[in-house]
Design a protein around this motif. Sequence first.
Motif, PDB file in Angstrom:
ATOM      1  N   ALA A  74       0.838  -1.205   0.000  1.00 23.94           N
ATOM      2  CA  ALA A  74       0.000   0.000   0.000  1.00 23.94           C
ATOM      3  C   ALA A  74       0.872   1.255   0.000  1.00 23.94           C
ATOM      4  O   ALA A  74       2.000   1.249   0.498  1.00 23.94           O
ATOM      5  CB  ALA A  74      -0.925   0.005   1.212  1.00 23.94           C
ATOM      6  N   THR A  75       0.330   2.317  -0.543  1.00 28.52           N
ATOM      7  CA  THR A  75       1.009   3.608  -0.592  1.00 28.52           C
ATOM      8  C   THR A  75       0.505   4.470   0.551  1.00 28.52           C
ATOM      9  O   THR A  75      -0.692   4.498   0.832  1.00 28.52           O
ATOM     10  CB  THR A  75       0.686   4.317  -1.937  1.00 28.52           C
ATOM     11  N   GLU A  76       1.432   5.162   1.195  1.00 31.05           N
ATOM     12  CA  GLU A  76       1.071   6.104   2.254  1.00 31.05           C
ATOM     13  C   GLU A  76       0.917   7.489   1.641  1.00 31.05           C
ATOM     14  O   GLU A  76       1.706   7.890   0.793  1.00 31.05           O
ATOM     15  CB  GLU A  76       2.173   6.190   3.303  1.00 31.05           C
ATOM     16  N   THR A  77      -0.081   8.206   2.113  1.00 33.89           N
ATOM     17  CA  THR A  77      -0.271   9.578   1.665  1.00 33.89           C
ATOM     18  C   THR A  77      -1.023  10.353   2.744  1.00 33.89           C
ATOM     19  O   THR A  77      -1.404   9.792   3.765  1.00 33.89           O
ATOM     20  CB  THR A  77      -1.029   9.609   0.316  1.00 33.89           C
ATOM     21  N   ILE A  78      -1.201  11.619   2.504  1.00 31.86           N
ATOM     22  CA  ILE A  78      -2.064  12.436   3.352  1.00 31.86           C
ATOM     23  C   ILE A  78      -3.268  12.801   2.494  1.00 31.86           C
ATOM     24  O   ILE A  78      -3.120  13.309   1.382  1.00 31.86           O
ATOM     25  CB  ILE A  78      -1.346  13.724   3.827  1.00 31.86           C
ATOM     26  N   SER A  79      -4.462  12.493   2.976  1.00 27.86           N
ATOM     27  CA  SER A  79      -5.688  12.825   2.278  1.00 27.86           C
ATOM     28  C   SER A  79      -6.674  13.341   3.317  1.00 27.86           C
ATOM     29  O   SER A  79      -6.764  12.778   4.414  1.00 27.86           O
ATOM     30  CB  SER A  79      -6.230  11.582   1.579  1.00 27.86           C
ATOM     31  N   TYR A  80      -7.381  14.413   3.003  1.00 30.91           N
ATOM     32  CA  TYR A  80      -8.262  15.061   3.979  1.00 30.91           C
ATOM     33  C   TYR A  80      -7.479  15.438   5.241  1.00 30.91           C
ATOM     34  O   TYR A  80      -7.989  15.344   6.357  1.00 30.91           O
ATOM     35  CB  TYR A  80      -9.463  14.179   4.342  1.00 30.91           C
TER      36      TYR A  80
ATOM     37  N   PHE B 254     -10.693   6.425  13.174  1.00 27.84           N
ATOM     38  CA  PHE B 254     -10.308   5.428  12.173  1.00 27.84           C
ATOM     39  C   PHE B 254     -11.420   5.392  11.148  1.00 27.84           C
ATOM     40  O   PHE B 254     -12.592   5.251  11.492  1.00 27.84           O
ATOM     41  CB  PHE B 254     -10.113   4.060  12.835  1.00 27.84           C
ATOM     42  N   TYR B 255     -11.051   5.558   9.876  1.00 25.57           N
ATOM     43  CA  TYR B 255     -12.029   5.715   8.813  1.00 25.57           C
ATOM     44  C   TYR B 255     -11.854   4.606   7.795  1.00 25.57           C
ATOM     45  O   TYR B 255     -10.919   4.623   7.003  1.00 25.57           O
ATOM     46  CB  TYR B 255     -11.855   7.097   8.164  1.00 25.57           C
ATOM     47  N   ALA B 256     -12.758   3.634   7.840  1.00 27.56           N
ATOM     48  CA  ALA B 256     -12.692   2.470   6.958  1.00 27.56           C
ATOM     49  C   ALA B 256     -13.791   2.530   5.905  1.00 27.56           C
ATOM     50  O   ALA B 256     -14.136   1.512   5.328  1.00 27.56           O
ATOM     51  CB  ALA B 256     -12.815   1.187   7.769  1.00 27.56           C
ATOM     52  N   LEU B 257     -14.313   3.730   5.666  1.00 25.17           N
ATOM     53  CA  LEU B 257     -15.407   3.945   4.724  1.00 25.17           C
ATOM     54  C   LEU B 257     -16.634   3.178   5.218  1.00 25.17           C
ATOM     55  O   LEU B 257     -16.512   2.287   6.064  1.00 25.17           O
ATOM     56  CB  LEU B 257     -15.003   3.560   3.305  1.00 25.17           C
ATOM     57  N   PRO B 258     -17.810   3.480   4.749  1.00 26.85           N
ATOM     58  CA  PRO B 258     -19.002   2.810   5.294  1.00 26.85           C
ATOM     59  C   PRO B 258     -18.938   1.292   5.255  1.00 26.85           C
ATOM     60  O   PRO B 258     -19.366   0.625   6.191  1.00 26.85           O
ATOM     61  CB  PRO B 258     -20.138   3.346   4.414  1.00 26.85           C
ATOM     62  N   SER B 259     -18.368   0.729   4.189  1.00 25.45           N
ATOM     63  CA  SER B 259     -18.356  -0.730   4.055  1.00 25.45           C
ATOM     64  C   SER B 259     -17.572  -1.408   5.177  1.00 25.45           C
ATOM     65  O   SER B 259     -17.954  -2.471   5.651  1.00 25.45           O
ATOM     66  CB  SER B 259     -17.781  -1.136   2.704  1.00 25.45           C
ATOM     67  N   GLY B 260     -16.472  -0.784   5.608  1.00 26.80           N
ATOM     68  CA  GLY B 260     -15.680  -1.351   6.698  1.00 26.80           C
ATOM     69  C   GLY B 260     -16.460  -1.375   8.003  1.00 26.80           C
ATOM     70  O   GLY B 260     -16.391  -2.333   8.770  1.00 26.80           O
TER      71      GLY B 260
ATOM     72  N   ARG C 165     -10.805  -4.349   3.790  1.00 26.49           N
ATOM     73  CA  ARG C 165     -10.787  -3.267   2.804  1.00 26.49           C
ATOM     74  C   ARG C 165      -9.870  -3.607   1.615  1.00 26.49           C
ATOM     75  O   ARG C 165     -10.199  -3.291   0.479  1.00 26.49           O
ATOM     76  CB  ARG C 165     -10.360  -1.947   3.456  1.00 26.49           C
ATOM     77  N   VAL C 166      -8.756  -4.277   1.866  1.00 24.18           N
ATOM     78  CA  VAL C 166      -7.868  -4.699   0.772  1.00 24.18           C
ATOM     79  C   VAL C 166      -8.628  -5.632  -0.158  1.00 24.18           C
ATOM     80  O   VAL C 166      -8.644  -5.441  -1.375  1.00 24.18           O
ATOM     81  CB  VAL C 166      -6.593  -5.395   1.314  1.00 24.18           C
ATOM     82  N   ASN C 167      -9.274  -6.635   0.416  1.00 25.23           N
ATOM     83  CA  ASN C 167     -10.033  -7.594  -0.399  1.00 25.23           C
ATOM     84  C   ASN C 167     -11.166  -6.914  -1.157  1.00 25.23           C
ATOM     85  O   ASN C 167     -11.414  -7.211  -2.324  1.00 25.23           O
ATOM     86  CB  ASN C 167     -10.577  -8.734   0.467  1.00 25.23           C
ATOM     87  N   GLU C 168     -11.820  -5.982  -0.503  1.00 26.82           N
ATOM     88  CA  GLU C 168     -12.915  -5.250  -1.145  1.00 26.82           C
ATOM     89  C   GLU C 168     -12.397  -4.438  -2.345  1.00 26.82           C
ATOM     90  O   GLU C 168     -12.988  -4.472  -3.421  1.00 26.82           O
ATOM     91  CB  GLU C 168     -13.559  -4.325  -0.111  1.00 26.82           C
TER      92      GLU C 168
ATOM     93  N   ASN D 118      -5.305   0.251  -4.837  1.00 26.95           N
ATOM     94  CA  ASN D 118      -6.489   0.130  -5.703  1.00 26.95           C
ATOM     95  C   ASN D 118      -7.627   0.999  -5.168  1.00 26.95           C
ATOM     96  O   ASN D 118      -8.770   0.587  -5.128  1.00 26.95           O
ATOM     97  CB  ASN D 118      -6.940  -1.327  -5.826  1.00 26.95           C
ATOM     98  N   GLY D 119      -7.283   2.170  -4.698  1.00 30.44           N
ATOM     99  CA  GLY D 119      -8.240   3.081  -4.079  1.00 30.44           C
ATOM    100  C   GLY D 119      -7.919   3.228  -2.601  1.00 30.44           C
ATOM    101  O   GLY D 119      -7.040   2.550  -2.067  1.00 30.44           O
ATOM    102  N   THR D 120      -8.621   4.111  -1.950  1.00 31.41           N
ATOM    103  CA  THR D 120      -8.386   4.352  -0.519  1.00 31.41           C
ATOM    104  C   THR D 120      -8.743   3.109   0.288  1.00 31.41           C
ATOM    105  O   THR D 120      -9.805   2.522   0.100  1.00 31.41           O
ATOM    106  CB  THR D 120      -9.232   5.541  -0.024  1.00 31.41           C
ATOM    107  N   LEU D 121      -7.833   2.727   1.195  1.00 27.75           N
ATOM    108  CA  LEU D 121      -8.116   1.634   2.129  1.00 27.75           C
ATOM    109  C   LEU D 121      -8.703   2.216   3.413  1.00 27.75           C
ATOM    110  O   LEU D 121      -9.838   1.938   3.761  1.00 27.75           O
ATOM    111  CB  LEU D 121      -6.841   0.847   2.451  1.00 27.75           C
ATOM    112  N   VAL D 122      -7.879   2.990   4.123  1.00 28.03           N
ATOM    113  CA  VAL D 122      -8.299   3.581   5.393  1.00 28.03           C
ATOM    114  C   VAL D 122      -7.578   4.915   5.614  1.00 28.03           C
ATOM    115  O   VAL D 122      -6.507   5.153   5.058  1.00 28.03           O
ATOM    116  CB  VAL D 122      -8.005   2.655   6.603  1.00 28.03           C
TER     117      VAL D 122
END
Length: 133
Positions: free
Chosen positions: A38-44, A67-73, A111-114, A52-56
């Motif tokens: 996974a790539t580390e970044t600063i977002s929001y 901790f923000y795992a998007l609604p699905s998490g 989230r990775v699998n999703e 493959n998109g935002t994980l957490v």
Amino acid sequence: MNSKIPKSIDEYIKNFPNEVQQILQTIRSTIQKEVPEATETISYAMPTFVLNGTLVHFAAYAKHIGFYALPSGNIAFQKEISKYKFGKGSIQFPLNEPIPYGLIKKIVKFRVNENLEKTKKRIQKKKSKPNHE
């Protein structure tokens, strides 16, 4: 934390007291061990892991770690997160309680699998479209 948006996760973590820095670093390393690619970044303005998109995302506040795992998490782990304050895509882990690193690991794996499934479906959709040339 100062109002300047950090450029890296290291810079973000340095803005907090030592005990909070240790928690943030442990969350970071828990995610890194689970998803080294996974790539580390600063977002929001928060530490974010992308594959493959935002994980957490995660962030420190005065009395909790967000901790923000998007609604699905959150939906997938409703039972496990029910003891914490949570919203549609956020969970608050109080700083005065042990941080559930095992739960964080499970959510990240989910989230990775999703994200991988979404990517596979996108690729399959592109391949199945008739080529009109």
